[in-house]
Write an enzyme that holds these catalytic residues in place. Structure first.
Site, PDB file in Angstrom:
ATOM      1  N   LYS A 189      -0.053 -15.448 -37.876  1.00  0.00           N
ATOM      2  CA  LYS A 189       0.107 -15.752 -39.305  1.00  0.00           C
ATOM      3  C   LYS A 189      -0.260 -17.206 -39.677  1.00  0.00           C
ATOM      4  O   LYS A 189      -0.422 -18.060 -38.790  1.00  0.00           O
ATOM      5  CB  LYS A 189       1.565 -15.455 -39.694  1.00  0.00           C
ATOM      6  CG  LYS A 189       1.943 -13.971 -39.556  1.00  0.00           C
ATOM      7  CD  LYS A 189       3.318 -13.697 -40.157  1.00  0.00           C
ATOM      8  CE  LYS A 189       3.692 -12.228 -40.045  1.00  0.00           C
ATOM      9  NZ  LYS A 189       4.952 -11.919 -40.768  1.00  0.00           N
ATOM     10  N   TYR A 223       0.346  -4.500 -46.653  1.00  0.00           N
ATOM     11  CA  TYR A 223       1.814  -4.511 -46.682  1.00  0.00           C
ATOM     12  C   TYR A 223       2.384  -3.591 -47.767  1.00  0.00           C
ATOM     13  O   TYR A 223       3.502  -3.823 -48.232  1.00  0.00           O
ATOM     14  CB  TYR A 223       2.315  -5.933 -46.909  1.00  0.00           C
ATOM     15  CG  TYR A 223       2.347  -6.797 -45.657  1.00  0.00           C
ATOM     16  CD1 TYR A 223       3.148  -6.459 -44.561  1.00  0.00           C
ATOM     17  CD2 TYR A 223       1.611  -7.980 -45.572  1.00  0.00           C
ATOM     18  CE1 TYR A 223       3.200  -7.262 -43.420  1.00  0.00           C
ATOM     19  CE2 TYR A 223       1.663  -8.788 -44.434  1.00  0.00           C
ATOM     20  CZ  TYR A 223       2.457  -8.417 -43.372  1.00  0.00           C
ATOM     21  OH  TYR A 223       2.520  -9.218 -42.246  1.00  0.00           O
ATOM     22  N   PHE A 273      11.074  -9.589 -51.252  1.00  0.00           N
ATOM     23  CA  PHE A 273      10.261 -10.629 -50.625  1.00  0.00           C
ATOM     24  C   PHE A 273       8.758 -10.369 -50.733  1.00  0.00           C
ATOM     25  O   PHE A 273       7.958 -11.138 -50.211  1.00  0.00           O
ATOM     26  CB  PHE A 273      10.666 -10.816 -49.153  1.00  0.00           C
ATOM     27  CG  PHE A 273      10.547  -9.579 -48.291  1.00  0.00           C
ATOM     28  CD1 PHE A 273       9.337  -9.187 -47.748  1.00  0.00           C
ATOM     29  CD2 PHE A 273      11.673  -8.814 -48.000  1.00  0.00           C
ATOM     30  CE1 PHE A 273       9.224  -8.059 -46.952  1.00  0.00           C
ATOM     31  CE2 PHE A 273      11.578  -7.676 -47.190  1.00  0.00           C
ATOM     32  CZ  PHE A 273      10.347  -7.305 -46.671  1.00  0.00           C
ATOM     33  N   ARG A 324       6.271  -5.674 -29.532  1.00  0.00           N
ATOM     34  CA  ARG A 324       7.457  -5.953 -30.360  1.00  0.00           C
ATOM     35  C   ARG A 324       8.514  -6.698 -29.555  1.00  0.00           C
ATOM     36  O   ARG A 324       9.216  -7.572 -30.064  1.00  0.00           O
ATOM     37  CB  ARG A 324       8.005  -4.664 -30.970  1.00  0.00           C
ATOM     38  CG  ARG A 324       7.063  -4.127 -32.046  1.00  0.00           C
ATOM     39  CD  ARG A 324       7.616  -2.956 -32.798  1.00  0.00           C
ATOM     40  NE  ARG A 324       8.645  -3.319 -33.761  1.00  0.00           N
ATOM     41  CZ  ARG A 324       8.402  -3.897 -34.945  1.00  0.00           C
ATOM     42  NH1 ARG A 324       7.186  -4.195 -35.316  1.00  0.00           N
ATOM     43  NH2 ARG A 324       9.391  -4.172 -35.766  1.00  0.00           N
ATOM     44  N   THR A 375      12.440 -10.075 -36.121  1.00  0.00           N
ATOM     45  CA  THR A 375      11.760 -10.579 -37.327  1.00  0.00           C
ATOM     46  C   THR A 375      12.319 -11.934 -37.748  1.00  0.00           C
ATOM     47  O   THR A 375      11.577 -12.842 -38.123  1.00  0.00           O
ATOM     48  CB  THR A 375      11.946  -9.565 -38.484  1.00  0.00           C
ATOM     49  OG1 THR A 375      11.498  -8.293 -38.032  1.00  0.00           O
ATOM     50  CG2 THR A 375      11.157  -9.960 -39.718  1.00  0.00           C
ATOM     51  N   ARG A 431       8.570 -15.438 -31.373  1.00  0.00           N
ATOM     52  CA  ARG A 431       9.245 -15.929 -32.587  1.00  0.00           C
ATOM     53  C   ARG A 431      10.340 -16.933 -32.272  1.00  0.00           C
ATOM     54  O   ARG A 431      10.516 -17.914 -33.011  1.00  0.00           O
ATOM     55  CB  ARG A 431       9.773 -14.735 -33.389  1.00  0.00           C
ATOM     56  CG  ARG A 431       8.656 -13.995 -34.126  1.00  0.00           C
ATOM     57  CD  ARG A 431       9.101 -12.682 -34.648  1.00  0.00           C
ATOM     58  NE  ARG A 431       8.141 -12.050 -35.560  1.00  0.00           N
ATOM     59  CZ  ARG A 431       8.161 -10.768 -35.861  1.00  0.00           C
ATOM     60  NH1 ARG A 431       9.082  -9.963 -35.338  1.00  0.00           N
ATOM     61  NH2 ARG A 431       7.263 -10.258 -36.689  1.00  0.00           N
ATOM     62  N   ASN A 456       7.108 -16.414 -39.669  1.00  0.00           N
ATOM     63  CA  ASN A 456       7.566 -15.959 -38.355  1.00  0.00           C
ATOM     64  C   ASN A 456       6.426 -15.715 -37.366  1.00  0.00           C
ATOM     65  O   ASN A 456       6.566 -14.925 -36.438  1.00  0.00           O
ATOM     66  CB  ASN A 456       8.506 -14.751 -38.489  1.00  0.00           C
ATOM     67  CG  ASN A 456       7.831 -13.503 -39.024  1.00  0.00           C
ATOM     68  OD1 ASN A 456       6.686 -13.562 -39.450  1.00  0.00           O
ATOM     69  ND2 ASN A 456       8.514 -12.382 -38.982  1.00  0.00           N
ATOM     70  N   HIS A 508       2.787 -10.841 -36.601  1.00  0.00           N
ATOM     71  CA  HIS A 508       3.112  -9.475 -37.023  1.00  0.00           C
ATOM     72  C   HIS A 508       2.648  -8.539 -35.919  1.00  0.00           C
ATOM     73  O   HIS A 508       1.614  -8.786 -35.304  1.00  0.00           O
ATOM     74  CB  HIS A 508       2.374  -9.113 -38.326  1.00  0.00           C
ATOM     75  CG  HIS A 508       2.347  -7.640 -38.598  1.00  0.00           C
ATOM     76  ND1 HIS A 508       3.392  -6.991 -39.218  1.00  0.00           N
ATOM     77  CD2 HIS A 508       1.432  -6.672 -38.280  1.00  0.00           C
ATOM     78  CE1 HIS A 508       3.108  -5.684 -39.279  1.00  0.00           C
ATOM     79  NE2 HIS A 508       1.925  -5.480 -38.726  1.00  0.00           N
ATOM     80  N   GLU A 564      -3.273   0.302 -38.946  1.00  0.00           N
ATOM     81  CA  GLU A 564      -3.481  -1.144 -39.039  1.00  0.00           C
ATOM     82  C   GLU A 564      -4.713  -1.598 -38.254  1.00  0.00           C
ATOM     83  O   GLU A 564      -5.429  -2.496 -38.689  1.00  0.00           O
ATOM     84  CB  GLU A 564      -2.216  -1.878 -38.584  1.00  0.00           C
ATOM     85  CG  GLU A 564      -1.049  -1.650 -39.546  1.00  0.00           C
ATOM     86  CD  GLU A 564       0.231  -2.350 -39.125  1.00  0.00           C
ATOM     87  OE1 GLU A 564       0.244  -3.049 -38.092  1.00  0.00           O
ATOM     88  OE2 GLU A 564       1.236  -2.201 -39.850  1.00  0.00           O
TER      89      GLU A 564
END
Ligand code: CMP
Length: 139
Positions: A10, A50, A58, A86, A92, A103, A113, A116, A127
């Site tokens: 990100k 998203y 948010f 993950r 998250t 993270r 964070n 993704h 995705e």
């Protein structure tokens, strides 16, 4: 079972110049980067990507953040890639992420964070094809 997942490094990571450090954590965990590109998301791309969050409080700040600077989109391959990635990413919210996760190590907040990752096989399929054609993926 060998599988694929979609990862996004990100804007908080690209602006801090730490995408290589994130890639090192991915590779050290045994996942292979089989496609990767640095792109600047447009608002409409981010909104579509998203779309499952469009009713969340948010959503607007998520879209603003994800379009604020370039991101690295990548396809990761490995044994149980979705669940493995993950686990490596951590929770998250970095405040509750486990030690040693991406993270916990690099994220600044629940918004900033760092990474993704797809949350299921179905979303991984959607995705990956959102950003990559099969000819861009190298196995
Ligand atoms: P990501 O995996 O990219 O999916 C949606 C993102 O929304 C999530 O990571 C967070 O960075 C962000 N977000 C902001 N607030 C929340 C929240 N309360 N719950 C879940 N995700 C949030």
């Amino acid at each position: 079972m060998m599988g694929r997942t979609l990862s996004i490094i990100k804007p908080d990571a690209t602006t801090r110049n730490i995408t290589g450090k994130v890639n090192t954590m991915i590779e050290d965990a045994g996942l292979k980067i089989i496609a990767q590109k640095l792109i600047r998301l447009t608002p409409s791309q981010a909104e579509e990507f998203y779309s499952e969050h469009k009713d969340k409080a948010f959503f607007t700040s998520l879209i603003d953040f994800m379009t604020s600077a370039p991101v690295v989109v990548q396809v990761l391959e490995g044994e149980d890639a979705v669940t493995r990635y993950r686990k490596i990413m951590g929770a998250t919210n970095p405040a509750v992420a486990e030690e040693g996760t991406i993270r916990k190590t690099y994220a600044l907040s629940i918004d900033k964070n760092t990474v993704h990752g797809s949350d299921s096989q179905e979303s991984a399929k959607r995705e990956v094809s959102f950003f990559f054609s099969e000819t861009e993926i190298c196995e």
